[in-house]
Enzyme design. Structure first.
Site, short mmCIF file in Angstrom:
data_model
loop_
_atom_site.label_atom_id
_atom_site.label_comp_id
_atom_site.label_asym_id
_atom_site.label_seq_id
_atom_site.Cartn_x
_atom_site.Cartn_y
_atom_site.Cartn_z
N GLY A 26 0.82 -1.22 0.00
CA GLY A 26 0.00 0.00 0.00
C GLY A 26 0.84 1.25 0.00
O GLY A 26 0.39 2.32 0.44
N THR A 28 1.66 3.19 -2.33
CA THR A 28 1.17 4.28 -3.19
C THR A 28 -0.03 5.02 -2.57
O THR A 28 -0.50 6.00 -3.13
CB THR A 28 0.73 3.73 -4.57
OG1 THR A 28 -0.23 2.69 -4.35
CG2 THR A 28 1.91 3.17 -5.34
N ASP A 31 -1.27 6.68 3.46
CA ASP A 31 -0.39 6.34 4.58
C ASP A 31 0.95 5.80 4.10
O ASP A 31 2.00 6.11 4.69
CB ASP A 31 -1.05 5.27 5.47
CG ASP A 31 -2.25 5.79 6.22
OD1 ASP A 31 -2.65 6.96 5.97
OD2 ASP A 31 -2.80 5.05 7.06
N ASP A 81 0.74 -8.03 -6.06
CA ASP A 81 -0.67 -7.84 -5.72
C ASP A 81 -0.99 -8.73 -4.52
O ASP A 81 -0.45 -9.84 -4.41
CB ASP A 81 -1.56 -8.23 -6.92
CG ASP A 81 -2.95 -7.64 -6.80
OD1 ASP A 81 -3.30 -6.76 -7.60
OD2 ASP A 81 -3.69 -8.05 -5.87
N SER A 148 -8.50 -1.18 11.81
CA SER A 148 -9.32 0.03 11.62
C SER A 148 -10.40 0.17 12.69
O SER A 148 -10.98 -0.82 13.15
CB SER A 148 -10.00 -0.06 10.25
OG SER A 148 -11.04 0.87 10.16
N GLU A 150 -13.22 1.01 12.01
CA GLU A 150 -14.45 0.46 11.40
C GLU A 150 -14.81 -0.88 12.02
O GLU A 150 -15.96 -1.31 11.95
CB GLU A 150 -14.25 0.27 9.89
CG GLU A 150 -14.62 1.45 9.05
CD GLU A 150 -16.11 1.75 9.02
OE1 GLU A 150 -16.89 0.87 8.66
OE2 GLU A 150 -16.48 2.87 9.37
N TYR A 171 -16.14 -4.24 4.42
CA TYR A 171 -14.78 -3.77 4.72
C TYR A 171 -14.45 -4.00 6.21
O TYR A 171 -13.40 -4.54 6.55
CB TYR A 171 -14.66 -2.28 4.37
CG TYR A 171 -13.41 -1.63 4.92
CD1 TYR A 171 -12.19 -1.74 4.26
CD2 TYR A 171 -13.44 -0.90 6.11
CE1 TYR A 171 -11.03 -1.14 4.77
CE2 TYR A 171 -12.29 -0.31 6.62
CZ TYR A 171 -11.10 -0.42 5.95
OH TYR A 171 -9.95 0.16 6.45
N ARG A 239 -16.99 11.27 13.36
CA ARG A 239 -15.70 10.61 13.21
C ARG A 239 -14.65 11.30 14.07
O ARG A 239 -14.72 12.51 14.31
CB ARG A 239 -15.24 10.65 11.74
CG ARG A 239 -16.05 9.75 10.80
CD ARG A 239 -15.82 8.28 11.07
NE ARG A 239 -16.56 7.40 10.16
CZ ARG A 239 -17.82 7.00 10.37
NH1 ARG A 239 -18.48 7.37 11.44
NH2 ARG A 239 -18.40 6.17 9.50
N ARG A 300 -25.01 4.63 3.00
CA ARG A 300 -24.57 3.23 3.04
C ARG A 300 -25.69 2.34 3.58
O ARG A 300 -26.50 2.81 4.38
CB ARG A 300 -23.34 3.13 3.95
CG ARG A 300 -22.18 3.87 3.33
CD ARG A 300 -21.18 4.39 4.32
NE ARG A 300 -20.24 5.25 3.59
CZ ARG A 300 -19.00 5.46 3.92
NH1 ARG A 300 -18.50 4.92 5.02
NH2 ARG A 300 -18.22 6.22 3.18
#
Ligand code: NAP
Ligand code: GDD
Length: 354
Positions: A26, A28, A31, A81, A148, A150, A171, A239, A300
């Protein structure tokens, strides 16, 4: 610190180095780019996993890019990947990292409802593929999992390391799986594997479809007369927003700790989306009610209503504390997007290819 086989064009050279080597998936992303900067500043050799794309996807790394033909290159990018387990094993063999920062993911919550299978595979299974690649290659390394807030989903705040998970999206559920396999590899194989449970963190490099950046980019365009409306979904959710460069410092500190553990990283203060809208529009001297409209397309199927983290463990063990809060974050992101748009309009953002 390992002997590293480094590709140099067609030839390969084995380089014995005393500096630490990190592998970042990750790299790119938001973070990944800040973490790469931090690690380079600390003297690391940094290897990043990037996806092959039909367009350039390394824009966030352009300012730290190093030409592989130069001597003493400390940033190297490798195609791969999270779907490709064998490729991950080969990469571990090649890089022999002292530290692995696993940040790669399909990270958009709304998109995960549209691509649940894919999100489970990349965001959930991708983590166990990477952990297995570490085991299969027989290396000893420290592992960071980008967990996360989440995962807490509908569990009310304040949320800390002991708070039960109740994810509200594919997710969030995938991240819960990744969290537990990280704990499991620590307990089963004695791996130095740690979860950073990060609450939302933003910056001028934030992906353009996350709400904060969507707002600050729109403000720059409205101010320049290029856009007249900003369509958003739920303005009532809350948030706990921090500043990404501070959060990657917490990731690094987790891997320098004496023992592996899991840490909440947050500011401890939460604001509604509407409040962020107010902070941001106020910075540009615009009245938000004239421009913001709601569009149910951005709602959502299930929402996470309120995230507010308690990062006392990170403060006590890592001596880490957030210093930038949402009002200041909104201002700095608006300023950055106004400056970026001015550069784009003046043609000052030409990419230099090598
Ligand atoms: P981001 O900007 O969306 O970056 C995600 C990265 O993952 C990108 O480099 C992306 O590559 C890469 N990626 C996506 N699918 C991949 C695949 N199949 N194989 C390899 N790489 C893949 O996310 P971020 O904000 O930097 O967040 C970093 C990590 O922290 C993510 O795991 C995210 O879920 C987690 N997290 C973020 C926050 C936050 O508020 N930012 C909070 C908690 C946890 P491309 O550039 O090619 O798309
Ligand atoms: N993206 C988006 N777009 N969100 C909107 C919009 C809109 O137009 N309008 C309102 N929102 C609301 C969402 O419903 C959500 O309540 C909130 O804004 C934040 O949405 P995002 O910025 O997309 O972030 P997120 O909280 O869903 O997820 C981010 O933070 C997680 C940590 O809690 C991502 O970075 C995740 O990868 C990360 O794990």
């Amino acid at each position: 610190m390992a002997a590293t086989t480094i590709p140099r064009g067609d030839a390969e050279a084995t380089v014995s180095t005393s500096r630490k080597t990190a592998l970042v998936t990750g790299i790119t992303g938001q973070d990944g780019s800040y973490l790469a900067e931090l690690l380079l500043a600390k003297g690391y050799e940094v290897h990043g996993l990037i996806r092959r794309a039909s367009t350039f996807n390394t824009e966030r790394l352009d300012h730290i890019y190093q030409d592989p033909h130069d001597r003493d290159v400390r940033l190297r990018l490798h195609y791969g990947d999270l779907h490709d387990g064998v490729g991950l094993v080969n990469l571990m063999h090649l890089v022999q990292p002292d530290e692995v920062y696993h940040l790669g993911a399909q990270s958009h919550v709304k998109v995960s409802f549209e691509m649940p299978d894919y999100t489970g595979d990349v965001t959930g299974m991708g983590t166990i593929r990477l952990l297995e690649a570490i085991r299969a290659s027989g290396i000893s390394t420290r592992f960071y999992q980008a967990s996360s807030s989440e995962m807490f989903g509908s569990t009310p705040p304040p949320q800390n390391e002991g708070t039960p998970f109740h994810p509200r999206s594919p997710y969030g559920a995938a991240k819960v799986y990744a969290y537990w396999v990280t704990v499991n590899y620590r307990e089963s194989y004695g791996m130095f594997a740690t979860n950073g449970i990060l609450f939302n963190h933003e910056s001028e490099r934030r992906g353009e479809t996350f709400v904060t950046r969507k707002i600050t980019r729109a403000i720059a365009r409205i101010q320049a007369g290029l856009q007249d409306k900003l369509y958003l979904g739920n303005l009532d959710a809350k948030r706990d927003w921090g500043y990404a460069p501070e959060y990657v410092e917490a990731m690094w500190r987790m891997l320098q700790a004496d023992e592996p553990a899991d840490f909440v990283v947050a500011t401890g203060v939460s604001y509604s989306i509407e409040q962020f809208v107010e902070f941001a529009f106020e910075r540009a001297g615009l009245e938000w009610q004239k421009y913001v409209e709601t569009d149910p397309a951005y709602l959502r199927p299930a929402e996470v209503d309120n995230l507010c983290g308690d990062a006392s463990r990170a403060k006590a063990v890592l001596n880490w504390e957030a210093t930038t809060h949402a009002p200041e974050l909104a201002r700095l992101m608006v300023d950055a997007d106004i400056a970026l748009l001015a550069d784009q309009l003046a043609g000052r953002t030409v990419r230099v290819d090598r």
